[in-house]
Design an enzyme around this catalytic site. Structure first.
Site, PDB file in Angstrom:
ATOM      1  N   ASN A 198       0.826  -1.219   0.000  1.00 22.30           N
ATOM      2  CA  ASN A 198       0.000   0.000   0.000  1.00 22.30           C
ATOM      3  C   ASN A 198       0.856   1.264   0.000  1.00 22.30           C
ATOM      4  OD1 ASN A 198      -2.558  -1.386   0.167  1.00 22.30           O
ATOM      5  ND2 ASN A 198      -1.993  -1.900   2.262  1.00 22.30           N
ATOM      6  N   ARG A 251       4.665   0.433   8.917  1.00 17.81           N
ATOM      7  CA  ARG A 251       5.584  -0.587   8.422  1.00 17.81           C
ATOM      8  C   ARG A 251       6.803  -0.746   9.334  1.00 17.81           C
ATOM      9  NH1 ARG A 251       3.811   2.770   4.833  1.00 17.81           N
ATOM     10  NH2 ARG A 251       2.409   2.067   3.179  1.00 17.81           N
ATOM     11  N   LYS A 297       0.300 -12.286  -1.162  1.00 19.06           N
ATOM     12  CA  LYS A 297       0.781 -11.578  -2.355  1.00 19.06           C
ATOM     13  C   LYS A 297       2.243 -11.164  -2.203  1.00 19.06           C
ATOM     14  CE  LYS A 297      -1.035  -7.608  -3.144  1.00 19.06           C
ATOM     15  NZ  LYS A 297      -2.043  -6.584  -3.515  1.00 19.06           N
ATOM     16  N   ASP A 316      -3.008 -10.019  -7.974  1.00 17.14           N
ATOM     17  CA  ASP A 316      -3.701  -8.833  -7.492  1.00 17.14           C
ATOM     18  C   ASP A 316      -4.790  -8.495  -8.502  1.00 17.14           C
ATOM     19  OD1 ASP A 316      -2.370  -7.760  -9.649  1.00 17.14           O
ATOM     20  OD2 ASP A 316      -1.747  -5.950  -8.605  1.00 17.14           O
ATOM     21  N   HIS A 318      -4.849  -6.445 -10.926  1.00 18.69           N
ATOM     22  CA  HIS A 318      -4.363  -6.273 -12.299  1.00 18.69           C
ATOM     23  C   HIS A 318      -4.073  -7.624 -12.951  1.00 18.69           C
ATOM     24  CE1 HIS A 318      -4.065  -1.907 -11.752  1.00 18.69           C
ATOM     25  NE2 HIS A 318      -3.695  -2.224 -10.521  1.00 18.69           N
ATOM     26  N   GLN A 360       4.106 -14.073 -16.419  1.00 12.30           N
ATOM     27  CA  GLN A 360       3.157 -13.179 -15.762  1.00 12.30           C
ATOM     28  C   GLN A 360       3.753 -11.790 -15.571  1.00 12.30           C
ATOM     29  OE1 GLN A 360       3.678 -12.393 -12.129  1.00 12.30           O
ATOM     30  NE2 GLN A 360       2.100 -10.833 -12.364  1.00 12.30           N
ATOM     31  N   PHE A 364       1.924  -8.556 -16.971  1.00 14.47           N
ATOM     32  CA  PHE A 364       1.539  -7.495 -16.050  1.00 14.47           C
ATOM     33  C   PHE A 364       1.993  -6.137 -16.577  1.00 14.47           C
ATOM     34  CE2 PHE A 364       2.336  -4.548 -12.646  1.00 14.47           C
ATOM     35  CZ  PHE A 364       1.163  -4.613 -11.911  1.00 14.47           C
TER      36      PHE A 364
END
Length: 401
Positions: A198, A251, A297, A316, A318, A360, A364
């Site tokens: 995030n 974090r 993830k 995710d 996308h 991938q 992406f």
């Protein structure tokens, strides 16, 4: 000042073996011995490390560039280093395009040789003689491992394009090759991705750069001061308050907590993380999710970019969009759930095999909106090769949202 002269030193012959696509994960390399501990030299003012004026006389009159067994088709710098796998490389020259970073104790710059027919990659070792372990052979070995040089990306892309029409389309748009998956040090990878959740690119870079500053100083290039990434033991001595004051927010507790968790692992966190390279992907994800701040993830990203889990798929929204448009159209209109994430990951592996994570990664990048992409040109002086790359610098910022 006369232009700098590039002296290219011929490299020993290294011929990568092309991987075979299959639904079974490939055998993993042997685990490296833990790196020796180094003294701590922490600059207490992280902001001073962001960019410094280039010191007079810092430019070398003659640079010795050492070729690596990777052409532009196998590794395009703008399609690999700034695409969200790592945040510790800095662009230290635009013409020619050059990126500088630390690989273990080695401070190196990477560039495509302008006089090479295929845009051959080469490295310049900056701290040769400045650190006991830093020599050209040692740096070449470390870079070959870090860049996954044993994997023939050109062969992979040909097989991916033959297996999937969408991949063929994106591959052509990205110049036919060069978006490579790195094999990072697991400790370095874990702490970088703890900063990514995030978050946006600017803040991720600032946080990761601050963490790196707790390691040993390796030198200054292009106005940037580079450090060897710190050990788990060093990071475990950083307080949560110190990180919060540096702008890490919530974090901070994840970084402090993960450092302590890893430090408590039998044999040490470095050995424990390296041991995950020998395990099945499901076991790797489960183990990583026991660390503070690591979810499925983030665990998949760490597994793909540092733990030899080449078929790991970080799912995710996308990636879900790619899957529902091109792989699993019957799922269109549904909401992404943990169960469907597993189905999506399995679909990628079924289509692309044991290196599905590499495929991938490319799909992406091709899915990113046009405003997230920056066009970069790399052209030789004699015009014998040209690379037009859509640089997905928004890769991780989008991925982790």
């Amino acid at each position: 000042m006369p232009p700098r002269r590039r002296r290219v030193v011929r490299a020993p012959s290294l011929t990568p073996s092309p991987p075979q696509l299959s639904s079974t994960p490939p055998p993993v390399p042997s685990i490296e011995a833990p790196k020796p501990e180094t003294p701590d030299h922490h600059d207490p003012t992280p902001s001073a490390r962001r960019r410094l004026p280039l010191a007079a006389g810092a430019v070398e009159a003659q640079e010795e560039w050492h070729p690596l067994p990777l052409s532009t088709a196998d590794l395009s710098l703008p399609l690999t280093l700034p695409t969200g796998q790592t945040f510790l490389w800095r662009r230290t020259s635009v013409s020619p395009l050059r990126f500088t970073g630390a690989v273990g104790p080695h401070l190196v710059s990477l560039s495509h040789l302008p006089d090479s027919d295929d845009g051959r990659l080469a490295f310049l070792l900056h701290n040769d003689g400045g650190y006991p372990a830093s020599s050209v052979p040692a740096a070449r070995a470390a870079l070959s491992d870090y860049l996954n040089a044993a994997v023939s990306l050109a062969d992979l892309w040909r097989q991916f394009a033959a297996a999937d029409e969408r991949f063929a389309e994106v591959s052509a748009r990205l110049g036919g090759g060069g978006a490579r998956v790195l094999r990072q040090d697991p400790v370095e990878c874990v702490f970088q991705f703890l900063c990514s959740s995030n978050n946006n690119i600017a803040r991720i870079e600032k946080m990761v750069w601050t963490l790196a500053g707790y390691g040993e100083r390796l030198g200054e290039v292009g106005g940037f001061v580079f450090h060897r990434f710190p050990t788990i033991e060093r990071l475990a001595r950083v307080s949560e308050q110190e990180l919060r004051e540096a702008g890490f927010g919530y974090r901070a507790k994840y970084i402090v907590g993960t450092a302590k968790e890893l430090q408590a692992k039998p044999g040490g966190g470095e050995k424990w993380l390296a041991s995950l390279r020998k395990k099945e992907l499901s076991d790797v994800i489960e183990a990583l999710c026991t660390l503070p701040g690591v979810g499925p993830k983030v665990a998949a990203c760490i597994a793909l970019f540092s733990l030899d889990q080449n078929h790991a798929i970080p799912v995710d929204t996308h990636v879900w969009k790619v899957a529902t448009q091109y792989l699993l159209p019957e799922l269109a209109g549904k909401s992404l759930t943990p169960k469907l994430s597993v189905i999506v990951a399995d679909a990628f592996v079924t289509r692309f095999g044991s290196y599905a994570g590499w495929a991938q990664n490319v799909l992406f990048i091709g899915q990113l909106p046009a405003q997230k992409l920056v066009v970069a040109q790399v052209t030789s002086d004699n015009g014998r090769y040209s690379v037009s790359a859509e640089l997905a610098y928004g890769f991780l910022a989008v991925l982790m949202k």
